[in-house]
Structure formats: structure tokens, C-alpha cells
Design a protein around this motif. Sequence first.
Motif, short mmCIF file in Angstrom:
data_model
loop_
_atom_site.label_atom_id
_atom_site.label_comp_id
_atom_site.label_asym_id
_atom_site.label_seq_id
_atom_site.Cartn_x
_atom_site.Cartn_y
_atom_site.Cartn_z
N PRO A 96 47.51 38.74 51.70
CA PRO A 96 47.84 37.42 51.62
C PRO A 96 45.98 36.80 52.14
CG PRO A 96 49.11 38.76 53.20
CD PRO A 96 47.97 39.74 51.98
N GLY A 97 46.32 35.64 51.03
CA GLY A 97 44.73 34.21 51.48
C GLY A 97 43.66 34.74 50.15
N ASP A 98 44.43 35.90 49.85
CA ASP A 98 43.49 36.22 48.75
C ASP A 98 43.82 35.66 47.31
OD1 ASP A 98 41.96 37.40 46.81
OD2 ASP A 98 40.96 39.47 46.86
N PRO A 99 43.00 34.85 46.58
CA PRO A 99 43.88 34.21 45.33
C PRO A 99 43.96 35.06 44.44
CG PRO A 99 41.84 33.68 45.90
CD PRO A 99 42.21 34.00 46.97
N ASN A 100 43.24 35.79 44.24
CA ASN A 100 42.56 36.79 42.82
C ASN A 100 43.58 38.35 43.64
OD1 ASN A 100 41.79 35.34 41.06
ND2 ASN A 100 39.78 35.48 42.39
N ALA A 101 43.91 38.45 44.74
CA ALA A 101 45.09 38.95 44.66
C ALA A 101 46.56 39.79 44.97
CB ALA A 101 44.42 40.19 46.18
N ALA A 102 46.04 38.26 43.68
CA ALA A 102 48.13 38.05 42.91
C ALA A 102 47.67 37.34 42.16
CB ALA A 102 48.69 37.16 44.25
N ASN A 104 49.24 36.57 37.07
CA ASN A 104 49.50 37.90 36.82
C ASN A 104 48.80 37.66 35.68
OD1 ASN A 104 52.77 36.58 35.66
ND2 ASN A 104 52.22 37.73 37.09
N SER A 105 47.41 37.38 36.46
CA SER A 105 46.63 37.58 35.52
C SER A 105 45.61 39.39 35.79
CB SER A 105 44.55 37.15 37.26
OG SER A 105 44.86 38.02 37.58
N ARG A 106 44.63 39.22 34.26
CA ARG A 106 44.16 40.23 34.16
C ARG A 106 43.43 41.34 35.84
NH1 ARG A 106 41.18 43.36 29.70
NH2 ARG A 106 41.68 41.82 28.71
N ARG A 107 42.09 40.25 36.02
CA ARG A 107 42.00 40.36 37.63
C ARG A 107 42.71 41.31 38.07
NH1 ARG A 107 40.00 40.72 42.31
NH2 ARG A 107 37.92 40.36 43.04
N ASN A 108 43.98 40.90 38.93
CA ASN A 108 44.45 41.36 39.64
C ASN A 108 45.92 42.25 38.35
OD1 ASN A 108 46.60 41.68 42.42
ND2 ASN A 108 47.84 40.90 40.90
N MET A 109 45.35 42.65 37.85
CA MET A 109 46.53 43.97 36.62
C MET A 109 45.63 44.89 36.78
SD MET A 109 47.42 44.35 32.96
CE MET A 109 48.84 43.00 33.07
N VAL A 110 44.80 44.47 36.37
CA VAL A 110 43.29 45.82 36.98
C VAL A 110 43.01 46.37 37.80
CG1 VAL A 110 41.15 46.71 35.99
CG2 VAL A 110 42.86 45.74 34.02
N ARG A 111 42.67 45.41 38.81
CA ARG A 111 43.12 46.17 40.34
C ARG A 111 44.21 46.82 40.98
NH1 ARG A 111 44.30 44.56 45.05
NH2 ARG A 111 46.07 43.40 44.06
N SER A 112 45.41 45.86 40.47
CA SER A 112 46.81 46.82 40.95
C SER A 112 46.98 48.10 40.83
CB SER A 112 47.66 45.80 41.02
OG SER A 112 48.05 44.09 41.36
N VAL A 113 46.48 47.98 39.20
CA VAL A 113 46.65 49.65 38.83
C VAL A 113 45.46 50.14 39.57
CG1 VAL A 113 46.18 50.99 37.00
CG2 VAL A 113 47.81 48.64 36.51
N GLU A 114 44.87 49.85 39.33
CA GLU A 114 44.23 51.46 40.43
C GLU A 114 43.91 51.88 41.42
OE1 GLU A 114 41.78 52.42 38.33
OE2 GLU A 114 40.52 51.60 36.61
N ALA A 115 44.45 50.33 41.99
CA ALA A 115 44.84 51.39 43.38
C ALA A 115 46.20 51.56 43.40
CB ALA A 115 45.64 49.56 44.88
N SER A 116 47.17 51.53 42.63
CA SER A 116 48.29 52.21 42.07
C SER A 116 48.18 53.89 42.06
CB SER A 116 49.32 51.40 41.39
OG SER A 116 49.74 50.53 41.98
N LEU A 117 47.57 54.12 41.36
CA LEU A 117 46.99 55.23 40.49
C LEU A 117 45.99 55.97 41.95
CD1 LEU A 117 45.09 54.48 37.26
CD2 LEU A 117 47.18 55.45 38.20
N LYS A 118 45.66 55.29 42.42
CA LYS A 118 44.96 56.51 44.69
C LYS A 118 46.03 56.81 45.19
CE LYS A 118 40.28 54.18 43.26
NZ LYS A 118 39.01 53.78 44.30
N ARG A 119 46.95 55.44 45.29
CA ARG A 119 48.45 55.60 46.12
C ARG A 119 49.22 56.63 45.70
NH1 ARG A 119 47.97 49.92 47.50
NH2 ARG A 119 49.29 49.73 45.40
#
Length: 354
Positions: A96-102, A104-119
Motif C-alpha cells: 500500500p502506498g506504492d503505485p507501481n505495486a498494484a 495490471n502493468s508490465r512492471r507489476n506483473m513481472v515484479r509479482s511473478v518474481e516474488a511469487s516464484l520465491k515464496r
Amino acid sequence: MPTQLDHYRLLGRSGLRVSPLCLGTMTFGVGPGAWGSTDEEAARMLDIYVERGGNFVDTADFYGQMGGSERLLGQIVGDRRERLVISTKYSITTSPGDPNAAGNSRRNMVRSVEASLKRMKTDWIDLLYLHMWDFRTPVDEILRAFDDLVSAGKVLYTGLSDTPAWQASRMQAIAEVRGWTQFCALQIQHNLIERTVERELIPMAREMGFGVCPWSPLGGGVLTGKYTSADLSASAGEMMSSRKAINVATGRLTEQNLAIAQVTADVAKEIGCTPAQVALAWLLAHPDVDSPVLGARTPAQLEDNLGALEVTLSDDHLARLDAASAVPKVFPMDMLSGAAETIMTGGVTVEKRA
């Protein structure tokens, strides 16, 4: 109709084989004192599901505390990873508070996928959903980012969740024309108290090759028969702190929906099963539904839900459930399925074959 979890179905217009009931994990990793499952209950539910031949597990980066659902899955899947089809989602904020951590953008998609793979301690995601439409990101950016992740081997299949039908069909058509990865799954709310999706979303899915995976198949528990008219209000202090309060706030818990739940309970009594099993069997009998997503909190609830695979609804039962839960038609489908068809064909029967 399938009778067990290892009677697999192809997901949409793809070669991916999935169980007819998907194990949802929104209750996993929520934390103590909440409405979720304990870690021990979550592990036991995964064991029960897999032991019966189930292979389709759904999560999201947003589920649980700070990605708790994905993190717990990474711990309890173990050496069963190769046998499982794991879907996750991106879009809803995880910072919350980070506009690029939410969004449908490419940035958020790639960031989310990398984090999901690690978790999840995995090298790939079998199925990645766009979780919720943001009305801001250009569709070509979304489609190309999905395609790049598939080309990189980090994602194998793609899907959409909670997206308008006109955008979903438009995106699928663009992907096909440009030779990019096409979607094979559509996750939407669909159950006996939410049938408005049958107007546009489900016909769109059928036409465009999406496999439908309904979430909240029990209507937030309303279709289990556990609520009465006394539950139709929630205090301000209670709001969003319990499943009942959430159902009141979101409009699931109404007199009309309680009436639908009563018909569901009546049919269950006649058959000799539970209302939850009837509600799930109704979805399983739907020709356009691939795999409803179960949201059980305890192993006992999961066992009950899986019993729906052994329930057969007669034509009379289906007709009664359909009549009780019917929603008004909307333009243009109400017109096109009526007298207009005779006008167009001139009274000649024209059969459309699948």
C-alpha cells in the motif's frame, strides 16, 4: 459429470489437464485469530485433495498476510510440485502506498511473478491470472508482458479474473491475431445466487476459448444453509470482521438469496446430501464450467465439498434450482433469443453444431 478428482478436464482451449474441482487457498496463511485455516489444517486439506487425485491448486499474491498463502504452499507442497497445476494471480496491491505495486502493468506483473516464484519455491507458475481489471493499463502492454513471461518459461498458461466480457474478448482476439499467448482460463464469481455472469461472460468464454473456473461457488457460505433472516444485519463494529458481515456488506446475504438457499436445502434433503454438495453439483453439471474453486476452511468442510462429485441432480432438481435462481434477461440477448430469431431465419430451422 465427473465422479472423482482424477477425472480430469481440459482447461479451456488448451491441453492442460485439471481436476473438476480446484483447491482454493484464500484461507491459507491468513494468520491466527482470523477466519482462515491454521497451517496444520491447510496442510491436511492439501493432503486430502492430492490423495484423491486432485491436481489443481489456486492462490494469489494477495492471499494471506504478506503473501502468506503462497509462502505456506511453498512449504507444504514438497516433492509433489511436478504433479500439481498451481495458479496464482497478480494485480491487487501488496505494498500500500506504492503505485507501481498494484494494477495490471508490465512492471507489476513481472515484479509479482518474481516474488511469487520465491515464496512458492518453484521455477515456474502453471497458470497466471490477471486478478482484477484496473481500467488503466493498455491491453497491448498486458498481453505482451504475459507473452514475454511465457517465452521465458516462468509462466506456462495465462488467464483473466474479474474482467469485463468486452475487454476479455477483445484481448483474446488481439492475442490471436498477433500470435501472442492466448488465455485459457476465466475466473469469475458464479453460483446459484450470482448468475448474472451467464448473460455475457460465460457465452464469451465459450466462444473465445476460456475455461470457466468459478470462485465462491457456495456464495460466501450462503448456499450452505447456515444463515437465516436473523443474520441480515451487521453492526458497524462487526463490519468486515466476519464472513457474515462481509456477506451482508457485499449484498450476498439477502432475503432473495436466502430463498434460493432454502430451495437448495430442500433438494439436498430429498437427495440425502448437504446443501453445499447440491450447490457444487449444480455448477459441475454446467456445460461451460471447467473447475469450481473450493474455499474450504477446515478439512471437514473440504471432505463435504468433495462429496459433490458423487451427487447426481435429476432434470427436475436442475429445473427447480434454475427457476429459483433465475435472473432477468438483458438487451440484446432477450430480443435475439426470442421472436427475432424467427425473423432472421424465415421460420427455417438452422442448427448450430459445436
